[in-house]
Design a protein around this motif. Sequence first.
Motif, PDB file in Angstrom:
ATOM      1  N   GLN A   5       0.806  -1.217   0.000  1.00 22.54           N
ATOM      2  CA  GLN A   5       0.000   0.000   0.000  1.00 22.54           C
ATOM      3  C   GLN A   5       0.843   1.271   0.000  1.00 22.54           C
ATOM      4  O   GLN A   5       0.302   2.375  -0.089  1.00 22.54           O
ATOM      5  CB  GLN A   5      -0.931   0.008   1.224  1.00 22.54           C
ATOM      6  N   ILE A   6       2.153   1.113   0.110  1.00 20.81           N
ATOM      7  CA  ILE A   6       3.054   2.267   0.111  1.00 20.81           C
ATOM      8  C   ILE A   6       3.153   2.837  -1.303  1.00 20.81           C
ATOM      9  O   ILE A   6       3.275   2.091  -2.282  1.00 20.81           O
ATOM     10  CB  ILE A   6       4.464   1.860   0.603  1.00 20.81           C
ATOM     11  N   ILE A   7       3.112   4.156  -1.411  1.00 18.33           N
ATOM     12  CA  ILE A   7       3.264   4.817  -2.711  1.00 18.33           C
ATOM     13  C   ILE A   7       4.756   5.044  -2.956  1.00 18.33           C
ATOM     14  O   ILE A   7       5.400   5.831  -2.259  1.00 18.33           O
ATOM     15  CB  ILE A   7       2.524   6.162  -2.742  1.00 18.33           C
ATOM     16  N   GLY A   8       5.309   4.331  -3.927  1.00 19.77           N
ATOM     17  CA  GLY A   8       6.738   4.488  -4.238  1.00 19.77           C
ATOM     18  C   GLY A   8       7.648   3.923  -3.157  1.00 19.77           C
ATOM     19  O   GLY A   8       7.299   2.986  -2.448  1.00 19.77           O
ATOM     20  N   HIS A   9       8.859   4.506  -3.058  1.00 15.14           N
ATOM     21  CA  HIS A   9       9.841   4.134  -2.034  1.00 15.14           C
ATOM     22  C   HIS A   9      10.185   2.643  -2.058  1.00 15.14           C
ATOM     23  O   HIS A   9      10.361   2.011  -1.008  1.00 15.14           O
ATOM     24  CB  HIS A   9       9.336   4.517  -0.637  1.00 15.14           C
ATOM     25  N   GLY A  10      10.278   2.081  -3.267  1.00 15.15           N
ATOM     26  CA  GLY A  10      10.577   0.656  -3.386  1.00 15.15           C
ATOM     27  C   GLY A  10      11.882   0.253  -2.730  1.00 15.15           C
ATOM     28  O   GLY A  10      11.977  -0.805  -2.104  1.00 15.15           O
ATOM     29  N   GLY A  11      12.923   1.094  -2.858  1.00 17.87           N
ATOM     30  CA  GLY A  11      14.220   0.781  -2.263  1.00 17.87           C
ATOM     31  C   GLY A  11      14.161   0.733  -0.746  1.00 17.87           C
ATOM     32  O   GLY A  11      14.779  -0.143  -0.118  1.00 17.87           O
ATOM     33  N   ILE A  12      13.426   1.659  -0.144  1.00 17.19           N
ATOM     34  CA  ILE A  12      13.311   1.687   1.316  1.00 17.19           C
ATOM     35  C   ILE A  12      12.514   0.477   1.799  1.00 17.19           C
ATOM     36  O   ILE A  12      12.880  -0.159   2.803  1.00 17.19           O
ATOM     37  CB  ILE A  12      12.631   2.992   1.784  1.00 17.19           C
ATOM     38  N   VAL A  13      11.446   0.133   1.085  1.00 17.36           N
ATOM     39  CA  VAL A  13      10.645  -1.036   1.451  1.00 17.36           C
ATOM     40  C   VAL A  13      11.510  -2.290   1.436  1.00 17.36           C
ATOM     41  O   VAL A  13      11.450  -3.120   2.364  1.00 17.36           O
ATOM     42  CB  VAL A  13       9.440  -1.200   0.498  1.00 17.36           C
ATOM     43  N   GLY A  36       4.280  14.634   4.972  1.00 12.65           N
ATOM     44  CA  GLY A  36       3.385  13.934   4.056  1.00 12.65           C
ATOM     45  C   GLY A  36       4.027  13.026   3.038  1.00 12.65           C
ATOM     46  O   GLY A  36       3.354  12.570   2.109  1.00 12.65           O
ATOM     47  N   CYS A  37       5.305  12.695   3.204  1.00 18.30           N
ATOM     48  CA  CYS A  37       5.999  11.892   2.189  1.00 18.30           C
ATOM     49  C   CYS A  37       5.965  10.397   2.463  1.00 18.30           C
ATOM     50  O   CYS A  37       6.441   9.613   1.639  1.00 18.30           O
ATOM     51  CB  CYS A  37       7.442  12.365   2.039  1.00 18.30           C
ATOM     52  N   GLY A  38       5.457   9.976   3.619  1.00 14.73           N
ATOM     53  CA  GLY A  38       5.240   8.547   3.821  1.00 14.73           C
ATOM     54  C   GLY A  38       5.998   7.886   4.944  1.00 14.73           C
ATOM     55  O   GLY A  38       5.996   6.655   5.038  1.00 14.73           O
ATOM     56  N   ALA A  39       6.637   8.645   5.841  1.00 12.88           N
ATOM     57  CA  ALA A  39       7.409   8.031   6.925  1.00 12.88           C
ATOM     58  C   ALA A  39       6.515   7.195   7.845  1.00 12.88           C
ATOM     59  O   ALA A  39       6.863   6.066   8.200  1.00 12.88           O
ATOM     60  CB  ALA A  39       8.142   9.107   7.723  1.00 12.88           C
ATOM     61  N   LEU A  40       5.383   7.740   8.243  1.00 14.16           N
ATOM     62  CA  LEU A  40       4.488   7.004   9.134  1.00 14.16           C
ATOM     63  C   LEU A  40       3.953   5.756   8.439  1.00 14.16           C
ATOM     64  O   LEU A  40       3.868   4.681   9.051  1.00 14.16           O
ATOM     65  CB  LEU A  40       3.333   7.889   9.596  1.00 14.16           C
ATOM     66  N   ALA A  41       3.599   5.869   7.171  1.00 14.00           N
ATOM     67  CA  ALA A  41       3.096   4.712   6.427  1.00 14.00           C
ATOM     68  C   ALA A  41       4.153   3.610   6.375  1.00 14.00           C
ATOM     69  O   ALA A  41       3.842   2.422   6.564  1.00 14.00           O
ATOM     70  CB  ALA A  41       2.693   5.135   5.012  1.00 14.00           C
ATOM     71  N   LEU A  42       5.406   3.975   6.134  1.00 14.88           N
ATOM     72  CA  LEU A  42       6.486   2.993   6.105  1.00 14.88           C
ATOM     73  C   LEU A  42       6.683   2.348   7.480  1.00 14.88           C
ATOM     74  O   LEU A  42       6.893   1.138   7.583  1.00 14.88           O
ATOM     75  CB  LEU A  42       7.783   3.661   5.650  1.00 14.88           C
ATOM     76  N   ALA A  43       6.610   3.155   8.536  1.00 13.99           N
ATOM     77  CA  ALA A  43       6.769   2.623   9.890  1.00 13.99           C
ATOM     78  C   ALA A  43       5.640   1.640  10.212  1.00 13.99           C
ATOM     79  O   ALA A  43       5.889   0.540  10.730  1.00 13.99           O
ATOM     80  CB  ALA A  43       6.784   3.763  10.905  1.00 13.99           C
TER      81      ALA A  43
END
Length: 375
Positions: A5-13, A36-43
């Motif tokens: 469900q993460i938008i982008g950030h494939g390398g971090i995932v 708003g760039c997705g830190a909480l979503a990644l966490a």
Amino acid sequence: MRFSQIIGHGGIVEKLRELVDSGRMPGTLLFSERPGCGALALALATISYMFCKERTGGDSCGKCTQCVKTDRLVHPDLHFTFPVNTSVLVGKDKRAEIDEFYPLWREIAIENPYFTEQQLYRKFGIENKFGTISVSEANAIIRKLSLSSYEGGIKVMLVLFAERMNQEAANKLLKSLEEPAEGTYYFLVSQSPEKIISTILSRCMIIEVPPIEHDLLAEKLAGQFGMSMEDAAVWARYAAGSYGNALELIEAENSGNEFFSTFVSLLSLSVKKDMLALLELGAQMAKWGKEEQKEFCLRAMETLRKIHAMSIGVEEIAYSPAAEAEKLRKLSGYLKKEIYVKGYEYLNNAIACIERNVNPKFIFCDLCNRFYYNA
């Protein structure tokens, strides 16, 4: 929340997945981002992956009891803290306990984990001030993590906007962050990591979360709002790769369409020198509420900025959807160049008069009159 469900950030995932799978997840992890760039979503996706008992395809299953609890943010071994302050929801004369905010926190985090700090404060009813994470919250963190795991597995504490810890709270948590107990993990999310004391930063593995790639963000927005890829690309650039900001901008644009149309009419009638119709428009605006009048003036200034950008040949920074851009492009060819500076002055003066409770009929009659003679 799942990795899918993460938008982008494939390398971090991929990096986060590998840390969990290899058993090398550090005790303290700091996600640093622009709002708003997705830190909480990644966490949240990483935490869900850690708790999940039936991981499949490099992601949490989303179906087991562990996933259901983490998705609802009610897992007994998953704890949260975030900045709070006095709130209109609990009475302005006292500071609310953090427990009183948990229902609102779960609501906003489940609905949109890309929210910004100010969006959180609006949700909490915190007006015109920053929240803080106090020493009492730090003590609560230590107390919660000192208890045995409820379900016999790991324990996780997520600290949102960790830069809002005051000095006393930060010092209180320092020892726990430095040497978390086995099976205990701290996830910190920060939009201003430079404000966190250096002794805490030095104990964290830092994950830098960059803005979302514009093409991926545009694709997401186009699908979500049913807009063209061209318009979605405009919003993605305007939001500078922040999904949270893009949502707020689009919402504001949709709610402000009446203000946009009214200001375009004001400019068009000024160019046509139709004083009678212009004064009628001013009378309509005078009937709005004070907050609506101020919002109109603010949106009018933004529209004026867009027209100015078009008039000097830098339309790429006007950030206007196609239908809107066509209207503004036509206006830019008729307006006097002096109106861009003068218009800001007129609109700012109108806001000042509104705040001083000047009769709105005088304010908007004067505003229309000034644009009539100078546009």
